[in-house]
Structure formats: C-alpha cells, structure tokens
Write a protein that holds these residues in place. Structure first.
Motif, PDB file in Angstrom:
ATOM      1  N   THR A 163     -31.005  -7.395 -41.293  1.00 48.55           N
ATOM      2  CA  THR A 163     -32.381  -7.021 -41.592  1.00 48.55           C
ATOM      3  C   THR A 163     -32.969  -6.282 -40.408  1.00 48.55           C
ATOM      4  OG1 THR A 163     -33.384  -9.034 -40.695  1.00 48.55           O
ATOM      5  CG2 THR A 163     -32.647  -9.100 -43.008  1.00 48.55           C
ATOM      6  N   LEU A 164     -33.921  -5.420 -40.678  1.00 47.24           N
ATOM      7  CA  LEU A 164     -34.571  -4.659 -39.613  1.00 47.24           C
ATOM      8  C   LEU A 164     -35.307  -5.593 -38.653  1.00 47.24           C
ATOM      9  CD1 LEU A 164     -35.972  -1.589 -41.585  1.00 47.24           C
ATOM     10  CD2 LEU A 164     -33.881  -1.730 -40.226  1.00 47.24           C
ATOM     11  N   ALA A 165     -35.903  -6.638 -39.189  1.00 46.87           N
ATOM     12  CA  ALA A 165     -36.636  -7.582 -38.340  1.00 46.87           C
ATOM     13  C   ALA A 165     -35.686  -8.268 -37.359  1.00 46.87           C
ATOM     14  CB  ALA A 165     -37.343  -8.615 -39.209  1.00 46.87           C
ATOM     15  N   GLU A 166     -34.513  -8.681 -37.859  1.00 43.97           N
ATOM     16  CA  GLU A 166     -33.525  -9.333 -36.999  1.00 43.97           C
ATOM     17  C   GLU A 166     -33.056  -8.390 -35.900  1.00 43.97           C
ATOM     18  OE1 GLU A 166     -29.163 -11.542 -37.450  1.00 43.97           O
ATOM     19  OE2 GLU A 166     -29.944 -10.284 -39.065  1.00 43.97           O
ATOM     20  N   VAL A 167     -32.851  -7.133 -36.248  1.00 38.51           N
ATOM     21  CA  VAL A 167     -32.398  -6.151 -35.270  1.00 38.51           C
ATOM     22  C   VAL A 167     -33.441  -5.945 -34.178  1.00 38.51           C
ATOM     23  CG1 VAL A 167     -31.854  -3.709 -34.940  1.00 38.51           C
ATOM     24  CG2 VAL A 167     -30.839  -4.968 -36.852  1.00 38.51           C
ATOM     25  N   GLY A 168     -34.720  -5.857 -34.585  1.00 38.34           N
ATOM     26  CA  GLY A 168     -35.780  -5.688 -33.599  1.00 38.34           C
ATOM     27  C   GLY A 168     -35.813  -6.824 -32.601  1.00 38.34           C
ATOM     28  N   GLU A 169     -35.688  -8.040 -33.096  1.00 33.81           N
ATOM     29  CA  GLU A 169     -35.680  -9.206 -32.207  1.00 33.81           C
ATOM     30  C   GLU A 169     -34.462  -9.210 -31.290  1.00 33.81           C
ATOM     31  OE1 GLU A 169     -38.162 -12.843 -34.151  1.00 33.81           O
ATOM     32  OE2 GLU A 169     -36.066 -12.639 -34.773  1.00 33.81           O
ATOM     33  N   ARG A 170     -33.303  -8.877 -31.826  1.00 37.17           N
ATOM     34  CA  ARG A 170     -32.077  -8.889 -31.021  1.00 37.17           C
ATOM     35  C   ARG A 170     -32.150  -7.849 -29.906  1.00 37.17           C
ATOM     36  NH1 ARG A 170     -27.055 -11.120 -32.619  1.00 37.17           N
ATOM     37  NH2 ARG A 170     -25.354 -10.559 -31.208  1.00 37.17           N
ATOM     38  N   ALA A 171     -32.845  -6.759 -30.168  1.00 36.73           N
ATOM     39  CA  ALA A 171     -32.987  -5.706 -29.156  1.00 36.73           C
ATOM     40  C   ALA A 171     -34.030  -6.054 -28.111  1.00 36.73           C
ATOM     41  CB  ALA A 171     -33.359  -4.388 -29.834  1.00 36.73           C
ATOM     42  N   GLY A 172     -34.761  -7.156 -28.326  1.00 38.98           N
ATOM     43  CA  GLY A 172     -35.780  -7.568 -27.370  1.00 38.98           C
ATOM     44  C   GLY A 172     -37.157  -7.008 -27.652  1.00 38.98           C
ATOM     45  N   TYR A 173     -37.352  -6.536 -28.873  1.00 35.61           N
ATOM     46  CA  TYR A 173     -38.639  -5.964 -29.252  1.00 35.61           C
ATOM     47  C   TYR A 173     -39.284  -6.817 -30.344  1.00 35.61           C
ATOM     48  CZ  TYR A 173     -36.961  -1.745 -26.845  1.00 35.61           C
ATOM     49  OH  TYR A 173     -36.479  -0.853 -25.915  1.00 35.61           O
ATOM     50  N   SER A 174     -40.340  -6.277 -30.914  1.00 32.93           N
ATOM     51  CA  SER A 174     -40.996  -6.965 -32.019  1.00 32.93           C
ATOM     52  C   SER A 174     -40.160  -6.838 -33.281  1.00 32.93           C
ATOM     53  CB  SER A 174     -42.385  -6.365 -32.270  1.00 32.93           C
ATOM     54  OG  SER A 174     -42.258  -5.055 -32.807  1.00 32.93           O
ATOM     55  N   ARG A 175     -40.435  -7.703 -34.241  1.00 37.74           N
ATOM     56  CA  ARG A 175     -39.697  -7.680 -35.503  1.00 37.74           C
ATOM     57  C   ARG A 175     -39.948  -6.398 -36.296  1.00 37.74           C
ATOM     58  NH1 ARG A 175     -37.798 -12.482 -37.577  1.00 37.74           N
ATOM     59  NH2 ARG A 175     -38.345 -11.866 -39.694  1.00 37.74           N
ATOM     60  N   GLY A 176     -41.045  -5.733 -36.004  1.00 38.46           N
ATOM     61  CA  GLY A 176     -41.384  -4.559 -36.794  1.00 38.46           C
ATOM     62  C   GLY A 176     -40.979  -3.229 -36.186  1.00 38.46           C
ATOM     63  N   LEU A 177     -40.423  -3.232 -34.963  1.00 34.13           N
ATOM     64  CA  LEU A 177     -40.171  -1.949 -34.302  1.00 34.13           C
ATOM     65  C   LEU A 177     -39.062  -1.146 -34.974  1.00 34.13           C
ATOM     66  CD1 LEU A 177     -40.937  -0.055 -32.030  1.00 34.13           C
ATOM     67  CD2 LEU A 177     -39.177  -1.130 -30.613  1.00 34.13           C
ATOM     68  N   ALA A 178     -38.007  -1.800 -35.433  1.00 35.44           N
ATOM     69  CA  ALA A 178     -36.913  -1.067 -36.082  1.00 35.44           C
ATOM     70  C   ALA A 178     -37.419  -0.312 -37.305  1.00 35.44           C
ATOM     71  CB  ALA A 178     -35.787  -2.016 -36.461  1.00 35.44           C
ATOM     72  N   ALA A 179     -38.250  -0.978 -38.098  1.00 35.53           N
ATOM     73  CA  ALA A 179     -38.817  -0.319 -39.272  1.00 35.53           C
ATOM     74  C   ALA A 179     -39.737   0.822 -38.865  1.00 35.53           C
ATOM     75  CB  ALA A 179     -39.573  -1.336 -40.125  1.00 35.53           C
ATOM     76  N   HIS A 180     -40.481   0.629 -37.784  1.00 36.83           N
ATOM     77  CA  HIS A 180     -41.384   1.674 -37.309  1.00 36.83           C
ATOM     78  C   HIS A 180     -40.607   2.913 -36.859  1.00 36.83           C
ATOM     79  CE1 HIS A 180     -44.704   3.655 -35.259  1.00 36.83           C
ATOM     80  NE2 HIS A 180     -43.956   3.713 -34.165  1.00 36.83           N
ATOM     81  N   LEU A 181     -39.493   2.704 -36.169  1.00 33.37           N
ATOM     82  CA  LEU A 181     -38.732   3.829 -35.618  1.00 33.37           C
ATOM     83  C   LEU A 181     -37.863   4.520 -36.658  1.00 33.37           C
ATOM     84  CD1 LEU A 181     -37.553   2.327 -32.190  1.00 33.37           C
ATOM     85  CD2 LEU A 181     -39.350   4.031 -32.571  1.00 33.37           C
ATOM     86  N   PHE A 182     -37.289   3.737 -37.590  1.00 40.97           N
ATOM     87  CA  PHE A 182     -36.313   4.315 -38.516  1.00 40.97           C
ATOM     88  C   PHE A 182     -36.788   4.353 -39.961  1.00 40.97           C
ATOM     89  CE2 PHE A 182     -33.894   2.911 -34.841  1.00 40.97           C
ATOM     90  CZ  PHE A 182     -33.111   4.020 -34.589  1.00 40.97           C
ATOM     91  N   GLY A 183     -37.841   3.634 -40.273  1.00 40.42           N
ATOM     92  CA  GLY A 183     -38.408   3.694 -41.609  1.00 40.42           C
ATOM     93  C   GLY A 183     -37.699   2.820 -42.615  1.00 40.42           C
ATOM     94  N   ALA A 184     -36.420   3.045 -42.838  1.00 40.50           N
ATOM     95  CA  ALA A 184     -35.662   2.291 -43.841  1.00 40.50           C
ATOM     96  C   ALA A 184     -34.303   1.904 -43.268  1.00 40.50           C
ATOM     97  CB  ALA A 184     -35.485   3.122 -45.110  1.00 40.50           C
ATOM     98  N   LYS A 185     -33.724   0.886 -43.850  1.00 36.41           N
ATOM     99  CA  LYS A 185     -32.444   0.363 -43.363  1.00 36.41           C
ATOM    100  C   LYS A 185     -31.359   1.422 -43.419  1.00 36.41           C
ATOM    101  CE  LYS A 185     -29.246  -3.490 -44.184  1.00 36.41           C
ATOM    102  NZ  LYS A 185     -29.040  -4.754 -44.931  1.00 36.41           N
ATOM    103  N   VAL A 186     -31.334   2.215 -44.489  1.00 36.33           N
ATOM    104  CA  VAL A 186     -30.284   3.224 -44.618  1.00 36.33           C
ATOM    105  C   VAL A 186     -30.361   4.251 -43.501  1.00 36.33           C
ATOM    106  CG1 VAL A 186     -31.637   4.715 -46.164  1.00 36.33           C
ATOM    107  CG2 VAL A 186     -29.125   4.781 -46.224  1.00 36.33           C
ATOM    108  N   HIS A 187     -31.566   4.554 -43.029  1.00 37.03           N
ATOM    109  CA  HIS A 187     -31.701   5.517 -41.938  1.00 37.03           C
ATOM    110  C   HIS A 187     -31.145   4.952 -40.638  1.00 37.03           C
ATOM    111  CE1 HIS A 187     -35.297   7.166 -44.433  1.00 37.03           C
ATOM    112  NE2 HIS A 187     -34.136   7.658 -44.845  1.00 37.03           N
ATOM    113  N   LEU A 188     -31.366   3.671 -40.408  1.00 35.52           N
ATOM    114  CA  LEU A 188     -30.800   3.035 -39.222  1.00 35.52           C
ATOM    115  C   LEU A 188     -29.281   2.981 -39.326  1.00 35.52           C
ATOM    116  CD1 LEU A 188     -30.886   1.505 -36.574  1.00 35.52           C
ATOM    117  CD2 LEU A 188     -31.444  -0.585 -37.844  1.00 35.52           C
ATOM    118  N   LEU A 189     -28.752   2.655 -40.493  1.00 34.23           N
ATOM    119  CA  LEU A 189     -27.305   2.616 -40.674  1.00 34.23           C
ATOM    120  C   LEU A 189     -26.690   3.989 -40.439  1.00 34.23           C
ATOM    121  CD1 LEU A 189     -27.035   0.368 -43.863  1.00 34.23           C
ATOM    122  CD2 LEU A 189     -26.535  -0.289 -41.499  1.00 34.23           C
TER     123      LEU A 189
END
Length: 214
Positions: free
Chosen positions: A42-68
């Motif tokens: 999940t994007l939230a899990e990734v944000g936390e693992r990176a040391g950021y907020s749960r919402g940062l991955a979604a903010h930067l990449f928008g959708a999971k497929v874009h991050l993948l």
C-alpha cells in the motif's frame, strides 16, 4: 586568534528535495514488494517505511500503478542496464561475459532487490490485474527486451569482429541466454540450497566461450 568558520549548510532546492523523497519512496516500495508482494503493498505503508508520512507516496505518485512503473524504471536503470554499456566497435564476447558475471553477482548480493524484480515481472504478466495492466506491462517488457537486445548487440559485434562464426544467430542466442539466467535466478530465490550459482555461472560463461570462432 580567529575562530574557525562553521560550515555553511547548503539548502536543497524544492526540486532536489522532491527527487530525494521520490528516491526514498521508490526504494521503500521495492523493499515492501520483496517482503510482501505487489498486491499487498500500500502507498501508506511505503510512505511510513521510507520515514515519511503515510500520505506522501500518494502525493508524489498519485496512484499505485505510477509508483510501480517508477520502481521498474529504477530497477532497469540502476540494477540492470548500468552494467550493459552500448555495443560498439570494440564490443563482443568479453562484454557479454562481463554482463553475465555481473548478473550473478547482483542476484546473490542484492537478494531483496532481486525478489522485487521477479515480483514485478509476474504482476505485469497477470492480465486480471486491471489496476496495473497494461501500463505496468509496457515498462516491464521494455526492461526485459532491452537487456535481451543488448546481449544480441554484443553477439552481432562479435560476429562483425570475427570472434564468432558468421552463421551465428545473435537474436536466438541472446534469447536463450537471457531467458536462462533469469530462470536460474528465480529458481535460486525459491530454493537457494538447490543451486550452486558459481557452477551455473561458469557453465554459462563456458557456453559463451563456445560461441567463439574456433
């Protein structure tokens, strides 16, 4: 006596901070994929693992497929194609041997990265994954075919230089070799005790040596 000057902190630009954050998010995503697979990431899990907020991955990449998609690009650029310089007049079997050695070294030395690599390939091959297909499949195909094409380019250069027989089929030999090392890698990750990677590597290098014009 003059006091030594304190080093002046260099402030990053907003673009630099964003690139740094994106890099950390991508690396964290690859770690999660290696541990839990693509579908459970999940994007939230990734944000936390990176040391950021749960919402940062979604903010930067928008959708999971874009991050993948960016994960695949990062793996291609950093994990694979960096070790495959473009074929040139001096290219040939030596470059092919070097690339095969590097593959086995990276496979064993970066096991987590390698697990993420295979997980992404498998997910891109599942047409039922409507959220990821076909966009993820496109970049995965580019990654696979790019490496295979580079192998073929080395073999074409070897034929042109007289290192390999004129009747050699570079595309077919590249396909066989490229598929073989990836198949071995997957089997080793599943059952590492069943495969001696050094022996397999040496056998593949011997196959390349056998392509040399005798």
């Amino acid at each position: 006596m003059a006091q030594p000057r304190k080093p002046v902190a260099v402030r990053q630009t907003q673009a630099e901070r964003r690139r740094r954050s994106e890099g950390r998010i991508i690396n964290a995503a690859l770690e999660v994929i290696a541990a839990r697979g693509v579908s459970r990431m999940t994007l939230a899990e990734v944000g936390e693992r990176a040391g950021y907020s749960r919402g940062l991955a979604a903010h930067l990449f928008g959708a999971k497929v874009h991050l993948l998609r960016e994960c695949v690009r990062r793996m291609n650029d950093d994990h694979w194609m960096t070790g495959l310089p473009p074929a040139g007049p001096e290219s040939g079997l030596a470059e092919l041997r070097t690339s095969v050695r590097r593959w086995f070294r990276e496979l064993e030395g970066k096991t987590s990265f390698s697990r993420a690599y295979y997980a992404l390939i498998q997910e891109a091959n599942c047409e039922a994954s409507d959220d990821y297909w076909p966009e993820l499949g496109v970049v995965v195909r580019e990654m696979i075919l790019g490496g295979q094409q580079r192998y073929a380019d080395y073999l074409r250069a070897a034929v042109a230089r007289g290192e390999a027989a004129a009747g050699l089929d570079p595309d077919m030999e590249a396909l066989i070799l490229h598929a073989a090392i990836r198949g071995v890698g997957l089997q080793w990750l599943i059952r590492p005790e069943s495969i001696d990677l050094a022996r397999v590597r040496d056998a593949m290098l011997a196959k390349i040596d056998g392509l040399a014009r005798g």
